[in-house]
Design an enzyme around this catalytic site. Sequence first.
Site, mmCIF file in Angstrom:
data_model
loop_
_atom_site.group_PDB
_atom_site.id
_atom_site.type_symbol
_atom_site.label_atom_id
_atom_site.label_comp_id
_atom_site.label_asym_id
_atom_site.label_seq_id
_atom_site.Cartn_x
_atom_site.Cartn_y
_atom_site.Cartn_z
ATOM 1 N N HIS A 19 -17.073 -8.603 -4.581
ATOM 2 C CA HIS A 19 -16.075 -8.027 -4.528
ATOM 3 C C HIS A 19 -16.197 -6.310 -3.055
ATOM 4 O O HIS A 19 -17.473 -6.287 -3.989
ATOM 5 C CB HIS A 19 -15.709 -7.574 -5.219
ATOM 6 C CG HIS A 19 -13.622 -7.030 -4.995
ATOM 7 N ND1 HIS A 19 -12.824 -7.341 -5.864
ATOM 8 C CD2 HIS A 19 -13.765 -5.257 -4.536
ATOM 9 C CE1 HIS A 19 -12.154 -7.014 -5.167
ATOM 10 N NE2 HIS A 19 -12.795 -5.154 -4.571
ATOM 11 N N HIS A 21 -16.162 -3.918 0.454
ATOM 12 C CA HIS A 21 -14.930 -3.617 1.828
ATOM 13 C C HIS A 21 -15.626 -3.415 2.764
ATOM 14 O O HIS A 21 -16.540 -2.661 2.391
ATOM 15 C CB HIS A 21 -13.953 -2.862 1.419
ATOM 16 C CG HIS A 21 -12.970 -3.126 0.017
ATOM 17 N ND1 HIS A 21 -12.424 -3.833 -0.152
ATOM 18 C CD2 HIS A 21 -13.165 -2.284 -0.991
ATOM 19 C CE1 HIS A 21 -11.632 -3.971 -1.484
ATOM 20 N NE2 HIS A 21 -12.489 -3.361 -2.534
ATOM 21 N N TYR A 37 -6.785 7.666 -0.436
ATOM 22 C CA TYR A 37 -7.970 7.893 0.458
ATOM 23 C C TYR A 37 -8.493 7.632 1.877
ATOM 24 O O TYR A 37 -7.583 6.951 2.757
ATOM 25 C CB TYR A 37 -8.609 7.180 -0.633
ATOM 26 C CG TYR A 37 -8.786 5.616 -0.277
ATOM 27 C CD1 TYR A 37 -9.589 4.836 1.356
ATOM 28 C CD2 TYR A 37 -8.495 4.469 -0.692
ATOM 29 C CE1 TYR A 37 -9.450 3.423 1.559
ATOM 30 C CE2 TYR A 37 -8.045 3.622 -0.633
ATOM 31 C CZ TYR A 37 -8.395 2.292 0.779
ATOM 32 O OH TYR A 37 -8.470 1.121 1.139
ATOM 33 N N ASP A 241 -17.347 -3.324 -5.232
ATOM 34 C CA ASP A 241 -16.743 -2.738 -4.894
ATOM 35 C C ASP A 241 -17.560 -1.830 -3.914
ATOM 36 O O ASP A 241 -16.664 -0.966 -3.202
ATOM 37 C CB ASP A 241 -15.953 -2.074 -6.326
ATOM 38 C CG ASP A 241 -14.535 -1.958 -5.828
ATOM 39 O OD1 ASP A 241 -14.098 -1.711 -5.179
ATOM 40 O OD2 ASP A 241 -14.604 -0.705 -6.243
#
Length: 286
Positions: A19, A21, A37, A241
């Site tokens: 996970h 991005h 954000y 993350d």
Amino acid sequence: MSGAAGTGHVFPEGTADCHVHIYGPFDKYPEVPISEYKSPDAPVERLLALWDGLGIARGVIVHARSAGRDGQVTLDALKAHPDRLRGVAVFEDEVTDARLDEMTEAGFRGVRINMMQLDGKRLYQGGMGLEDLARLAPRLAERGWHAQIWAESGDIVALAPELMRLPLDFVIDHQGRTPATRGVGYAGFQAMLDLLKTGRWWCKISGSDRNTALGPPYADSAAFMAALVETAPERLVWGTDWPHVGHSDETRPEMADLVARLFETVSDPEIRRRILVENPRTLYGF
């Protein structure tokens, strides 16, 4: 075996961070501004350099809304690094069969559904909802995709009967995004554990920094991770993350703390290897 730089822990060969991005570079992949954000400058090259330093072999990019409505930044990253990357998509527009085929060939394996709310208040706007998923589900199932569910554990359990009518498997984000203050005995979390026994549900043991009330080293999140590992280690994957969007400079987690939480809570090296290496192979087709 590779060393996790600066953490004092060693990841098994073939470890997957399931996970993350990516964002930018913004001159090529313009940011889509959202209210929650501001997107960081976090291109795929930075991600791969981070993994190389930690000893992480591969992983899964979960496409972010603000990284572009068309998903092109994630698609291009997967095409450039087919041995290291898989993807989870977000569709905010209609998608053609040709595009789905292209994405499947590149390594996309799921879509993310946003139903994240706490105490009845929606935390993040936009993204795909349940109606979007139901409409796409037959086409996704044909291509072997799953649905990644971003919601709190109690809401997941409430929606599970409707979700399980769809011809898909499901992956739960961030340990069910259950606030640590609710305690591991919280009925929603306990019922979510039962879903993992059905053979159609997976869960990411990630998000300790988002679920905590105490902050690092996230000791209050450890009981949730431990309960998941005790219940269904064969249905779990792990993620960092990165790059931790939505955090302030004061709350943004240190990678060493996240890695330590994993190694301290999942202390059995064979179970840890299963979660880090074998399960991602099965779920994402590495």
